[in-house]
Every structure is written in structure tokens, then in C-alpha cells.
Scaffold this active site. Structure first.
Site, short mmCIF file in Angstrom:
data_model
loop_
_atom_site.label_atom_id
_atom_site.label_comp_id
_atom_site.label_asym_id
_atom_site.label_seq_id
_atom_site.Cartn_x
_atom_site.Cartn_y
_atom_site.Cartn_z
N GLU A 1 0.82 -1.21 0.00
CA GLU A 1 0.00 0.00 0.00
C GLU A 1 0.86 1.26 0.00
O GLU A 1 1.50 1.59 1.01
CB GLU A 1 -0.92 0.00 1.23
CG GLU A 1 -2.03 -1.00 1.16
CD GLU A 1 -2.99 -0.75 -0.01
OE1 GLU A 1 -3.38 0.40 -0.23
OE2 GLU A 1 -3.32 -1.73 -0.70
N GLU B 1 -5.69 2.87 8.12
CA GLU B 1 -5.08 2.45 6.84
C GLU B 1 -5.00 0.93 6.78
O GLU B 1 -5.26 0.32 5.73
CB GLU B 1 -3.70 3.10 6.71
CG GLU B 1 -3.04 2.96 5.36
CD GLU B 1 -3.75 3.70 4.24
OE1 GLU B 1 -4.26 3.03 3.33
OE2 GLU B 1 -3.81 4.93 4.29
N GLU C 1 -10.12 -3.67 1.33
CA GLU C 1 -9.80 -3.73 -0.11
C GLU C 1 -9.46 -5.16 -0.54
O GLU C 1 -9.92 -5.64 -1.58
CB GLU C 1 -8.59 -2.84 -0.41
CG GLU C 1 -8.95 -1.39 -0.66
CD GLU C 1 -7.71 -0.55 -0.90
OE1 GLU C 1 -7.85 0.66 -0.90
OE2 GLU C 1 -6.60 -1.11 -1.08
N1 LIG Z 1 -14.44 -4.58 -8.05
C1 LIG Z 1 -14.73 -3.27 -8.15
N2 LIG Z 1 -15.95 -2.88 -8.56
C2 LIG Z 1 -16.26 -1.57 -8.67
N3 LIG Z 1 -15.41 -0.56 -8.39
C3 LIG Z 1 -14.17 -0.88 -7.97
C4 LIG Z 1 -13.76 -2.24 -7.84
N4 LIG Z 1 -12.47 -2.25 -7.40
C5 LIG Z 1 -12.12 -0.96 -7.27
N5 LIG Z 1 -13.13 -0.13 -7.61
C6 LIG Z 1 -13.12 1.35 -7.61
O1 LIG Z 1 -11.79 1.79 -7.79
C7 LIG Z 1 -11.35 2.52 -6.65
C8 LIG Z 1 -9.91 2.19 -6.37
O2 LIG Z 1 -9.84 0.83 -6.01
P1 LIG Z 1 -8.46 0.14 -5.65
O3 LIG Z 1 -8.70 -1.28 -5.29
O4 LIG Z 1 -7.49 0.42 -6.73
O5 LIG Z 1 -8.07 0.91 -4.38
P2 LIG Z 1 -6.79 1.79 -4.26
O6 LIG Z 1 -6.91 3.00 -5.12
O7 LIG Z 1 -5.61 0.87 -4.44
O8 LIG Z 1 -6.95 2.24 -2.78
P3 LIG Z 1 -5.76 2.73 -1.93
O9 LIG Z 1 -5.26 3.94 -2.67
O10 LIG Z 1 -6.35 3.01 -0.59
O11 LIG Z 1 -4.77 1.58 -1.92
C9 LIG Z 1 -12.29 2.12 -5.51
O12 LIG Z 1 -12.39 3.13 -4.52
C10 LIG Z 1 -13.59 1.91 -6.28
O13 LIG Z 1 -14.23 3.15 -6.52
#
Ligand SMILES: Nc1ncnc2c1ncn2[C@@H]1O[C@H](COP(=O)(O)OP(=O)(O)OP(=O)(O)O)[C@@H](O)[C@H]1O
Length: 131
Positions: free
Chosen positions: A34, A75, A82
Site C-alpha cells: 500500500e 489504513e 480492499e
Molecule cells: N471490483 C470493483 N468494482 C467496482 N469498483 C471498484 C472495484 N475495485 C475498485 N473499484 C473502484 O476503484 C477505486 C480504487 O480501487 P483500488 O482497489 O485500486 O483501491 P486503491 O486505489 O488501491 O486504494 P488505496 O489507494 O487506498 O490503496 C475504488 O475506490 C472503487 O471506486
């Protein structure tokens, strides 16, 4: 998704030392995977080092430690959520989107509290030094 037979998993009657090791592995994984976690820990370290020069009271130290730790904990929780969502589905789903967005919101509001606390405690001291 990789899976494993349940019989291959560690026994529930393991030693406390092993439980501690798994927990530390969890922190390490969250830190490695992360970017936001690394950013928050680095920001916390920066505030800690800065505070060493600002003659904080014991209460001020406690507040800063508390809010920094809260951001770290939130976090970790966000990372757990996630990963759980990714375990449940690797396809777009509106509920997955909502859950992930709200998990991110948890970190955001906590980071907001930490920033506000930092400004209230540190800004007057920094301004005093600068003026
Ligand atoms: N399976 C899914 N279905 C629908 N939307 C999703 C999905 N996975 C992610 N998202 C969308 O994409 C965004 C980013 O998801 P991601 O898993 O990449 O988190 P992240 O940006 O890595 O979070 P962080 O920055 O906290 O690590 C989520 O907040 C959501 O809006």
C-alpha cells in the site's frame, strides 16, 4: 484467486509467538503493498522528528501520537477491506465500488483529524519560531 486446502493452514493451537509473527507479517505486507500506508508512515515520522524541536508538552505529544496511530490503524483496516473485496470479486460491482470508496473515506476523515490536530498543536509553535 490462489487457494489452499484448509488442512494446510496453521493449527489454531499455535504458540503466541506464531500469532505475533503472523500479525507482523500482516503489517509488513500492508506496508509493502500500500503506497498510501508508506506515505502516512513517512508523514508521521516527519511530524515526529519536527516535534522533537518544538518543545511539546506531554499532552501535546499524546495527541499527536494518538492521531498518528489512528491513521495507521485505519489504513490497515482499509487495506483489509480492499483485499476482502478483491477476494470476493475481480469484476466491476457497484457494491464493491461503494465498499472500497467508503473504506477509503474512513482513512480520509481520520487523516483530516490528524491534519487538524497537527495544525492546532504545531502551527503556533512554528509561527513563534519564524517571527
Ligand atoms: N471490483 C470493483 N468494482 C467496482 N469498483 C471498484 C472495484 N475495485 C475498485 N473499484 C473502484 O476503484 C477505486 C480504487 O480501487 P483500488 O482497489 O485500486 O483501491 P486503491 O486505489 O488501491 O486504494 P488505496 O489507494 O487506498 O490503496 C475504488 O475506490 C472503487 O471506486
Amino acid at each position: 484467486m490462489d487457494s489452499q486446502d484448509k488442512n494446510d493452514l496453521p493449527s489454531k493451537n499455535r504458540k503466541y509467538r506464531d500469532s505475533f509473527r503472523y500479525a507482523l507479517k500482516g503489517v509488513k505486507t500492508a506496508f509493502q503493498e500500500e503506497r498510501n500506508m508508506r506515505t502516512h508512515v513517512l508523514a508521521g515520522l516527519f511530524i515526529f522528528i519536527l516535534s522533537l524541536f518544538l518543545n511539546l508538552t506531554r499532552d501535546e505529544w499524546l495527541w499527536l501520537i494518538l492521531v498518528s496511530y489512528l491513521v495507521f490503524v485505519m489504513e490497515l483496516i482499509n487495506t483489509v477491506i480492499e483485499n476482502l473485496v478483491d477476494l470476493v470479486t475481480d469484476r466491476y460491482h457497484p457494491i464493491a465500488e461503494k465498499v472500497k470508496d467508503m473504506a477509503a473515506a474512513v482513512v480520509l476523515v481520520t487523516a483530516g483529524l490528524a491534519a487538524l490536530t497537527g495544525v492546532i498543536i504545531l502551527l503556533p509553535k512554528i509561527l513563534k519560531i519564524l517571527m
